[in-house]
Motif scaffolding. Structure first.
Motif, PDB file in Angstrom:
ATOM      1  N   MET A   1       0.842  -1.212   0.000  1.00  0.00           N
ATOM      2  CA  MET A   1       0.000   0.000   0.000  1.00  0.00           C
ATOM      3  C   MET A   1       0.870   1.253   0.000  1.00  0.00           C
ATOM      4  SD  MET A   1      -3.164   0.813  -0.144  1.00  0.00           S
ATOM      5  CE  MET A   1      -3.836   2.454  -0.252  1.00  0.00           C
ATOM      6  N   LEU A   2       1.875   1.206   0.889  1.00  0.00           N
ATOM      7  CA  LEU A   2       2.772   2.359   0.942  1.00  0.00           C
ATOM      8  C   LEU A   2       3.491   2.552  -0.387  1.00  0.00           C
ATOM      9  CD1 LEU A   2       4.373   2.452   4.459  1.00  0.00           C
ATOM     10  CD2 LEU A   2       3.699   4.422   3.064  1.00  0.00           C
ATOM     11  N   GLN A   3       3.834   1.385  -0.953  1.00  0.00           N
ATOM     12  CA  GLN A   3       4.476   1.391  -2.250  1.00  0.00           C
ATOM     13  C   GLN A   3       3.611   2.146  -3.254  1.00  0.00           C
ATOM     14  OE1 GLN A   3       7.093  -0.281  -1.437  1.00  0.00           O
ATOM     15  NE2 GLN A   3       8.206   0.217  -3.315  1.00  0.00           N
ATOM     16  N   LEU A   4       2.343   1.779  -3.226  1.00  0.00           N
ATOM     17  CA  LEU A   4       1.380   2.358  -4.153  1.00  0.00           C
ATOM     18  C   LEU A   4       1.294   3.867  -3.966  1.00  0.00           C
ATOM     19  CD1 LEU A   4      -0.725   1.602  -6.277  1.00  0.00           C
ATOM     20  CD2 LEU A   4      -2.402   1.415  -4.448  1.00  0.00           C
ATOM     21  N   LEU A   5       1.322   4.254  -2.697  1.00  0.00           N
ATOM     22  CA  LEU A   5       1.177   5.671  -2.383  1.00  0.00           C
ATOM     23  C   LEU A   5       2.260   6.505  -3.037  1.00  0.00           C
ATOM     24  CD1 LEU A   5      -0.891   6.985  -0.431  1.00  0.00           C
ATOM     25  CD2 LEU A   5       0.994   7.253   1.165  1.00  0.00           C
ATOM     26  N   LYS A   6       3.408   5.858  -3.248  1.00  0.00           N
ATOM     27  CA  LYS A   6       4.525   6.618  -3.810  1.00  0.00           C
ATOM     28  C   LYS A   6       4.439   6.760  -5.323  1.00  0.00           C
ATOM     29  CE  LYS A   6       8.116   5.600  -0.420  1.00  0.00           C
ATOM     30  NZ  LYS A   6       8.966   4.418  -0.256  1.00  0.00           N
ATOM     31  N   THR A   7       3.606   5.972  -5.965  1.00  0.00           N
ATOM     32  CA  THR A   7       3.592   6.035  -7.426  1.00  0.00           C
ATOM     33  C   THR A   7       2.906   7.312  -7.914  1.00  0.00           C
ATOM     34  OG1 THR A   7       1.517   4.851  -7.607  1.00  0.00           O
ATOM     35  CG2 THR A   7       3.511   3.529  -7.676  1.00  0.00           C
ATOM     36  N   SER A   8       3.414   7.781  -9.031  1.00  0.00           N
ATOM     37  CA  SER A   8       2.906   9.024  -9.589  1.00  0.00           C
ATOM     38  C   SER A   8       1.409   8.948  -9.842  1.00  0.00           C
ATOM     39  CB  SER A   8       3.637   9.317 -10.884  1.00  0.00           C
ATOM     40  OG  SER A   8       3.623   8.164 -11.704  1.00  0.00           O
ATOM     41  N   ILE A   9       0.973   7.817 -10.395  1.00  0.00           N
ATOM     42  CA  ILE A   9      -0.420   7.760 -10.819  1.00  0.00           C
ATOM     43  C   ILE A   9      -1.363   7.679  -9.620  1.00  0.00           C
ATOM     44  CG2 ILE A   9      -2.104   6.401 -12.122  1.00  0.00           C
ATOM     45  CD1 ILE A   9       0.018   5.807 -14.132  1.00  0.00           C
ATOM     46  N   PHE A  10      -0.937   6.997  -8.584  1.00  0.00           N
ATOM     47  CA  PHE A  10      -1.809   6.916  -7.416  1.00  0.00           C
ATOM     48  C   PHE A  10      -1.982   8.295  -6.789  1.00  0.00           C
ATOM     49  CE2 PHE A  10      -2.894   6.006  -2.987  1.00  0.00           C
ATOM     50  CZ  PHE A  10      -4.007   5.209  -3.201  1.00  0.00           C
ATOM     51  N   LYS A  11      -0.908   9.038  -6.736  1.00  0.00           N
ATOM     52  CA  LYS A  11      -1.011  10.399  -6.183  1.00  0.00           C
ATOM     53  C   LYS A  11      -2.056  11.200  -6.949  1.00  0.00           C
ATOM     54  CE  LYS A  11       3.827  10.518  -5.094  1.00  0.00           C
ATOM     55  NZ  LYS A  11       5.052  10.929  -5.751  1.00  0.00           N
ATOM     56  N   MET A  71      -4.114  18.626  -0.218  1.00  0.00           N
ATOM     57  CA  MET A  71      -2.993  19.547  -0.086  1.00  0.00           C
ATOM     58  C   MET A  71      -1.660  18.787  -0.045  1.00  0.00           C
ATOM     59  SD  MET A  71      -2.289  22.086   3.047  1.00  0.00           S
ATOM     60  CE  MET A  71      -1.904  20.686   4.080  1.00  0.00           C
ATOM     61  N   ILE A  72      -1.618  17.735   0.758  1.00  0.00           N
ATOM     62  CA  ILE A  72      -0.366  16.979   0.870  1.00  0.00           C
ATOM     63  C   ILE A  72       0.049  16.442  -0.499  1.00  0.00           C
ATOM     64  CG2 ILE A  72       0.693  14.889   1.803  1.00  0.00           C
ATOM     65  CD1 ILE A  72      -0.888  15.311   4.335  1.00  0.00           C
ATOM     66  N   MET A  73      -0.923  15.825  -1.184  1.00  0.00           N
ATOM     67  CA  MET A  73      -0.599  15.255  -2.489  1.00  0.00           C
ATOM     68  C   MET A  73      -0.184  16.354  -3.458  1.00  0.00           C
ATOM     69  SD  MET A  73      -0.664  12.070  -2.540  1.00  0.00           S
ATOM     70  CE  MET A  73      -1.058  10.834  -1.338  1.00  0.00           C
ATOM     71  N   GLY A  74      -0.891  17.461  -3.393  1.00  0.00           N
ATOM     72  CA  GLY A  74      -0.580  18.577  -4.294  1.00  0.00           C
ATOM     73  C   GLY A  74       0.846  19.055  -4.084  1.00  0.00           C
ATOM     74  N   LEU A  75       1.210  19.199  -2.812  1.00  0.00           N
ATOM     75  CA  LEU A  75       2.553  19.689  -2.535  1.00  0.00           C
ATOM     76  C   LEU A  75       3.600  18.640  -2.902  1.00  0.00           C
ATOM     77  CD1 LEU A  75       1.897  21.520   0.856  1.00  0.00           C
ATOM     78  CD2 LEU A  75       2.262  22.531  -1.407  1.00  0.00           C
ATOM     79  N   TRP A  76       3.265  17.390  -2.655  1.00  0.00           N
ATOM     80  CA  TRP A  76       4.185  16.300  -2.979  1.00  0.00           C
ATOM     81  C   TRP A  76       4.433  16.260  -4.494  1.00  0.00           C
ATOM     82  CZ3 TRP A  76       3.216  10.686  -0.735  1.00  0.00           C
ATOM     83  CH2 TRP A  76       4.369   9.912  -0.927  1.00  0.00           C
ATOM     84  N   LEU A  77       3.329  16.352  -5.252  1.00  0.00           N
ATOM     85  CA  LEU A  77       3.455  16.389  -6.712  1.00  0.00           C
ATOM     86  C   LEU A  77       4.335  17.552  -7.126  1.00  0.00           C
ATOM     87  CD1 LEU A  77      -0.200  15.830  -8.008  1.00  0.00           C
ATOM     88  CD2 LEU A  77       1.732  14.307  -8.312  1.00  0.00           C
ATOM     89  N   ALA A  78       4.076  18.676  -6.505  1.00  0.00           N
ATOM     90  CA  ALA A  78       4.818  19.871  -6.893  1.00  0.00           C
ATOM     91  C   ALA A  78       6.309  19.681  -6.638  1.00  0.00           C
ATOM     92  CB  ALA A  78       4.298  21.076  -6.132  1.00  0.00           C
ATOM     93  N   LYS A  79       6.617  19.044  -5.516  1.00  0.00           N
ATOM     94  CA  LYS A  79       8.023  18.823  -5.193  1.00  0.00           C
ATOM     95  C   LYS A  79       8.658  17.881  -6.233  1.00  0.00           C
ATOM     96  CE  LYS A  79      10.502  15.874  -2.140  1.00  0.00           C
ATOM     97  NZ  LYS A  79      10.101  14.689  -2.833  1.00  0.00           N
ATOM     98  N   ASP A  80       7.981  16.754  -6.497  1.00  0.00           N
ATOM     99  CA  ASP A  80       8.493  15.819  -7.509  1.00  0.00           C
ATOM    100  C   ASP A  80       8.703  16.533  -8.839  1.00  0.00           C
ATOM    101  OD1 ASP A  80       8.267  13.840  -5.706  1.00  0.00           O
ATOM    102  OD2 ASP A  80       6.504  12.876  -6.589  1.00  0.00           O
ATOM    103  N   ASN A  81       7.703  17.296  -9.203  1.00  0.00           N
ATOM    104  CA  ASN A  81       7.746  17.927 -10.520  1.00  0.00           C
ATOM    105  C   ASN A  81       8.853  18.957 -10.622  1.00  0.00           C
ATOM    106  OD1 ASN A  81       5.627  16.333 -11.131  1.00  0.00           O
ATOM    107  ND2 ASN A  81       4.067  17.933 -10.951  1.00  0.00           N
TER     108      ASN A  81
END
Ligand SMILES: Cc1cc2nc3c(=O)[nH]c(=O)nc-3n(C[C@H](O)[C@H](O)[C@H](O)COP(=O)(O)OP(=O)(O)OC[C@H]3O[C@@H](n4cnc5c(N)ncnc54)[C@H](O)[C@@H]3O)c2cc1C
Ligand code: HEM
Ligand code: HEM
Ligand code: SF4
Ligand code: F3S
Ligand code: FES
Lengths: 218, 639, 262
Positions: A1-11, A71-81
């Protein structure tokens, strides 16, 4: 599950689901608040009906969860991007290949909305508690609170600006939900795009009408 | 030194040879395969399919390409399609007919046994590609669609829009990347093979230059496969991708591998005409267009009217007129020369007068623009982009251009060159197309070689040959590496005044004029004087910026041009001695009154293989006799 | 310039080319401006660069490194960013298909390499796109060995699906989607590959594994996430649509749900 959480598409999937929840809420919130135009009593009854509902905590916490996750996902995406890029181009792309302003600025409009929600909750939900009694039922006089808040042009201004920002966020966000959740179809997607923009405008105009009305009429 | 050629064609009836061969050949048992290592140079159709298949079988494969990815090889540009004798349209096709057409199309200058094998495995190729997920065009019933191509009266060409080569290469690339992912293939991109290492008479490795760092690298193996494509770019302007080159093949030649039929070059009839001096390459408009397009010029000389203003009565649909049974689908060499004749007569069109029309007006009127768009949309777009003219509205202008090289390293039935352990696949070898290749059969050949032929013949070699254990410190490796470094350093230190492109254009001009569509004894003799002069100037006066220990694209090009300068001379030499006209080789001295090629079967029914004898010495020409037991020698007529 | 005759005799242009120069992956790069003349509208963009490079070599300068091969829009090698646009301002074409008639006399043209961490710069405009190959090696295939598969026509495929698969398979691996995306996301490329197989019966046996593994590798390569801005679709020379990304999202979520091992 945690693994999944890290994938781009799940985010993205989480962004879409929470975005869906939030978009649904704002439309409902906006329509409900239109009772303002009916009467103070109707408005307050409506507020009371919601807060006294047994499933209210669920909705309330659900909303908070949505905002926080979103918000968390948004910021996480932003950081990755941000990390994925190795610099910006000297020139912006030309119109033929450009994407919409709304889609490019989701992160920024999102953060502004976060500020808005914080201040909004502080001022409304946790704002002054007036009481009123109708037919022997005691309830919160939200109508009075609203009238008070929107006496200040500063507050009205802040609301209007925030709602324009929300409108921009949603004008891309609503149709984006479908794409994120995996729905794109040559026949429906163009329609969904239009509906998304209409949705955003309706929500924004519906909301904006309230502070303006209060400020001008009362 | 005396050289011999043994084609090693197995005995028996033509239809049984390949089956017999496979039954009789030595096998390597599965657990032993992983003890053998194979280097595959080139990852085009031939190389990618061979690498994938050999790795699947268990061999340790090292796949080397000068490209940044195997997906980029020149094969990607093939547009039209791939042949197979499936007979799905039920129009009378068979393995035998495909075999027959290919031998005849090659103007009776190919080896029958090889061609028959090619026709036999053609059907497997389609099955294999479909199983890989190659999205071939289909009919509404969901079954595969076919179209027809030049030189055939049946519809046997499978296609994926105008991107067949791309889809086939991507299929082979996928198969190959699967093996890379599984650790069975070591992929070595951005390295260019600059020499072959021969130990005890057997090919045992290659020397490459890492194109990014400039370092030379040694690679060692039990067998080497050369799948590096053709040499059309010797002409500077051709339809080949710009990086296509003859370097790998040529350096093998210099190490002792015979080079066969260098003069067989195919000029494709339907390319976009040259627009100016800046031209860097020519773009092919797939031959499949000739299924629906009609070729014409004005009946009047020097007609400057716009095509739309020329009435039907003034149009000469010359291919339909001269070759009524094949019409616009006459083979490539025949159509190319016809176009040249029209232009020589002063009836060429466009600003340069070096073009003919390919007109879709009738097809659009008959089937509607949508049908035409579905079939050829991307070709039309391509044309539109390049010329700024809309082919749905006005006819295309086309002109012949160098397109394919039938010549290449000589190989026997095993696809092995004259150096044991050195195999040559795809366009790099000389094998199956004789003096002229039919449309849609290069893709077929590349994949046949890689998927189906080499697995059998390689195991036969490895299973029957004793290979000594060697290491990459062997003196043969040091010597070859040293040779490479010397050559590279010589190039960078010339520091003259002409750029590589300038020198290449000079060579290209000589080749196009003298060793091009029409060749004469005098012209070829001239070329044999001019080319060495250009070569001499090249080595003393070329200017290469930067140094060799860097990503240096000019240096890369210079190395390739230096080889073209040697190969070009061999092409002219071969063309001069082949005193006949056949297929792509047209000697103006040998033609019928109406301009058709005249072969001389008595003297030239052979493949000519050239052996390198050393710097400054004349190479030796050795003949491999070709006998035609199944397809009767006949005048190739498409009338 | 030129007279007003019917045949434009002198229609050549003078241009300023502002090109990114970077000696190697670790070195710092900068823009350098060059002036060139005698550029004619019939030239392709790469031919214009050829002319410029010839000039630089003659002047004893280092020519601009740029990768290219087919020069007809199919190999996908020639990606560069021209005036902010991957493959230049026109839609549906590659850099090598761009012609100088798109530009005007006196224009300044800014040329840069794609900027994405996963595509390191090798030199000037040349970049390393091997990340794409590694993604493909993790599942962009049908796992069958060469041999004797069933007859090609034993497996009818609806024309529409075959066409859609072909639309996706038309990707040339140029990386313009990554270059154009403000997040340097490779979703369009991966989505196209996943779609190609998801749409065909041949792709079904490995459907679940494929999308999971390819996405995992895509993330490991450090590409960004998609925020549905659509710049990739606009830049893609093969006009691969966002539908392919949606399909990949759907495939991925489905696969994540049904897979048996964690
Ligand atoms: C425009 C065009 C359209 C065509 N259309 C058709 C068609 O419709 N049907 C058809 O059947 N045929 C067609 N052909 C012909 C066909 O595409 C080629 O003959 C065939 O693809 C050659 O494949 P190959 O694998 O032998 O070589 P290539 O695809 O040329 O591959 C060569 C490989 O070798 C590598 N390489 C080369 N030299 C070196 C070196 N020194 N060191 C390391 N690596 C090296 C390259 O990187 C590359 O990977 C067409 C050709 C052209 C030009
Ligand atoms: C808390 C502050 C917020 C931040 C930081 C934020 C940020 C973002 C970001 C970065 C995206 C991604 C863009 C994309 O992937 O398409 C996004 C999408 C979205 N946001 Fe927000 N947002 C916030 C609040 C909100 C609120 C309050 C709403 C609704 C009222 C909302 C509705 C949406 C919707 C519908 C989407 C599209 C989801 C999708 O693409 O699947 N957001 N947001
Ligand atoms: C003119 C505009 C608006 C008015 C007049 C308004 C009014 C109110 C009022 C009176 C409350 C208090 C309800 C209660 O505590 O029972 C409330 C709560 C809330 N509002 Fe608004 N609102 C407006 C716009 C918005 C917008 C744009 C958003 C979101 C982006 C929003 C999000 C919320 C949330 C999350 C709550 C808390 C709900 C809960 O948990 O009870 N509001 N609003
Ligand atoms: S999806 Fe389009 S832009 Fe991306 S690599 Fe493929 S062809 Fe290029
Ligand atoms: S541009 Fe980037 S944000 Fe998504 S839609 Fe394309 S990958
Ligand atoms: S050079 Fe091949 S796509 Fe541009």
């Amino acid at each position: 599950m945690l693994q999944l959480l890290k994938t781009s598409i799940f985010k993205k999937f989480v962004m879409g689901l929470t975005g869906l929840g939030l978009s649904g809420f704002v439309l409902g919130h906006m329509t409900g608040n239109l009772l303002l135009f009916k009467s103070a009593e109707a408005y307050n009854h409506y507020g009371h009906a919601i807060t006294s509902n047994p499933i209210y905590p669920l909705i309330s916490w659900g909303l908070i969860a949505c905002v926080v996750l979103h918000m968390i996902m948004g910021l996480w995406l932003a950081k990755d991007n941000y990390q994925a890029k190795s610099g910006t181009y000297a020139l912006a792309s030309t119109s033929a290949k450009d994407s919409t302003f709304a889609s490019k600025s989701m992160m920024y409009t999102g953060v502004l909305i976060l500020f808005f929600i914080t201040s909004h909750l502080y001022g409304m939900k946790y704002g002054t508690y007036y009481e009123v009694t109708y037919d022997g039922v005691e309830m919160r006089d939200l109508h009075r609170l609203i009238l008070e808040v929107f006496q200040s042009p500063l507050n009205v201004f802040w609301y209007v600006i925030s709602l324009v920002v929300l409108c921009i966020h949603l004008s891309h966000g609503v149709s984006s939900i479908f794409q994120s959740l995996g729905f794109n179809h040559p026949r429906y997607t163009p329609v969904i795009k239009i509906i998304g923009v209409v949705y955003a405008v309706v929500v924004a105009v519906g909301f904006i009408s309230q502070p303006i009305y209060v400020y001008l009429v009362h | 030194m005396s050289h011999t050629l043994d084609s090693k064609v197995p005995g028996g009836d033509i239809a049984q040879k390949w089956t017999n061969y496979k039954f009789n050949s030595k096998l390597v048992n599965p657990s032993n395969k992983r003890k053998f290592s194979v280097i595959c140079v080139g990852t085009g159709l031939a190389g990618a399919s061979a690498s994938a298949t050999l790795a699947e079988l268990g061999y340790k494969v090292k796949a080397i390409t000068m490209h940044d990815s195997p997906r980029r090889a020149h094969s990607i540009a093939a547009q039209g399609g791939i042949n197979a004798a499936k007979n799905y349209p039920n129009d009378g096709d068979s393995v035998y007919r495909l075999f027959y057409d290919t031998v005849k199309g090659g103007d009776f200058r190919s080896r029958e046994a090889n061609v028959h094998r090619l026709a036999e495995v053609s059907n497997n190729i389609i099955d294999q590609c479909v199983a890989q997920g190659v999205p071939f065009a289909r009919d509404y019933g969901g079954l595969l669609a076919n179209r027809s191509f030049g030189g055939a009266q049946v519809s046997r060409t499978f296609y994926a829009r105008g991107q067949t080569g791309q889809q086939l290469l991507i299929g082979a690339y996928h198969a190959m990347m699967r093996m890379v992912g599984a650790g069975k293939i070591q992929l070595v991109p951005r390295q260019e093979m600059l020499d072959l290492v021969v130990v005890d008479g057997k090919a045992r490795g290659v020397i490459c230059r890492d194109l990014i760092t400039g370092e030379t690298v040694r690679h060692m193996a039990d067998a080497v496969l050369i799948c590096t494509g053709g040499y059309s770019n010797a002409y500077y302007l051709s339809t080949s991708a710009r990086m296509s080159n003859a370097t790998a093949a040529w350096r093998c030649y210099r190490r002792g591998a015979a080079f066969a039929n260098p003069c067989y070059v195919q000029i494709h009839p339907t390319c976009i005409p040259v627009s100016g001096d800046h031209q860097s390459k020519l773009t092919l408009m797939s031959e499949s267009l000739r299924n629906d397009g009609r070729v014409w010029v004005s009946k009047l000389k020097g007609d400057t009217r716009a095509p739309g203003d020329i009435p039907e009565s003034d149009r000469d649909y010359y291919l339909e007129r001269i070759y009524p049974s094949f019409g616009n689908l006459a083979p490539r060499d025949v159509s190319s020369r016809a176009a040249k004749r029209m232009c020589d007569e002063g009836r060429g069109v466009g600003r340069s007068g070096l073009a003919v029309y390919l007109d879709f007006k009738d097809a659009i009127a008959r089937d509607g623009e949508n049908v035409v768009r579905e079939k050829y949309g991307n070709l039309f777009d391509m044309y539109h982009h390049i010329t700024d003219e809309n082919p749905y509205k006005m006819p295309m202008r086309i002109y012949p251009a160098v397109h394919y090289t039938m010549g290449g390293l000589w190989v026997d039935y095993n696809l092995m060159s004259t150096i044991p352990g050195l195999f040559v696949l795809g366009e790099a070898n000389f094998s199956d197309h004789g003096a002229n290749r039919l449309g849609a059969s290069a893709l077929m050949q590349g994949l046949a070689d890689g998927y189906f032929v080499i697995p059998a013949t390689l195991s036969n070699y490895l299973g029957s040959t004793k290979l000594e254990k060697i290491s990459a410190d062997h003196e043969a490796f040091s010597a070859a590496e040293n040779d490479v470094q010397v050559r590279v350093n010589k190039l960078v230190s010339a520091n003259g005044s002409k750029t590589v492109d300038e020198m290449h254009k000079e060579l290209g001009k000589v080749l196009w004029e003298r060793v091009g569509m029409g060749r004469t004894e005098a012209g070829l003799k001239e070329a044999l004087k001019e080319i060495p002069k250009i070569r001499e100037e090249f080595w003393s006066n070329v200017k290469i910026p930067g140094d060799s220990k860097d990503y240096n694209l000019e240096l890369e090009k210079a190395g390739r041009v230096s080889d073209f300068l040697e190969l070009g001379e061999l092409m002219a030499r071969d063309a001069l001695i082949r005193d006949e006209s056949c297929g792509g080789h047209f000697r103006e001295e040998h033609q019928t009154p109406d301009g058709e090629a005249v072969r001389n079967d008595e003297k030239f029914s052979h493949a000519a293989a050239w052996f390198y004898e050393g710097e400054g010495k004349d190479p030796t020409r050795v003949e491999e006799n070709l006998s035609f037991e199944n397809v009767k020698l006949a005048v190739r007529s498409y009338k | 310039m030129g007279n007003h005759g019917t045949i434009q005799k002198d229609h050549s242009m003078t241009l300023n080319v502002q090109a990114w120069r970077q000696a190697g992956p670790q070195q710092k790069g900068k823009f350098e401006t060059y002036k060139i003349d005698n550029i004619i509208p019939e030239m392709s963009f790469l031919e214009m660069l050829d002319v410029l490079n010839q000039k630089l070599i003659k002047e004893g300068l280092d020519p601009i490194s740029f990768d290219h091969d087919c020069r007809e829009g199919i190999c996908g090698t020639c990606l560069m960013v021209i005036n902010g646009d991957a493959h230049g301002p026109e839609r549906g074409i590659t850099t090598c298909q761009l012609h100088m008639r798109t530009f005007k006399d006196g224009d300044t043209i800014v040329i840069e390499p794609a900027r994405a961490k996963s595509f390191p710069i090798i030199k000037d405009l040349s970049i390393d796109r091997s990340a794409f190959d590694r993604i493909v090696s993790k599942g962009g295939y049908v796992s069958i060995n060469t041999g004797n598969p069933q007859d090609a026509n034993a497996l009818p495929i609806a024309k529409e699906n075959a066409e859609l698969a072909m639309d996706a398979a038309a990707c040339i691996g140029c990386g313009a989607c990554v270059a154009a995306c403000k997040n340097a996301s490779a979703m369009l490329f991966v989505g196209a590959k996943v779609s190609h197989f998801a749409l065909l019966p041949q792709g079904q046996p490995e459907r679940t594994e494929r999308v999971l593994n390819m996405v995992e590798q895509m993330d490991a390569e450090g590409f960004g996430n998609c925020t549905n801005t659509g710049a990739c679709e606009a830049a893609c020379p093969k006009e691969i649509t966002l539908e392919n990304i949606a399909r990949m999202n759907r495939e991925f979520m489905k696969a994540s749900l049904v897979k048996r091992k964690c």
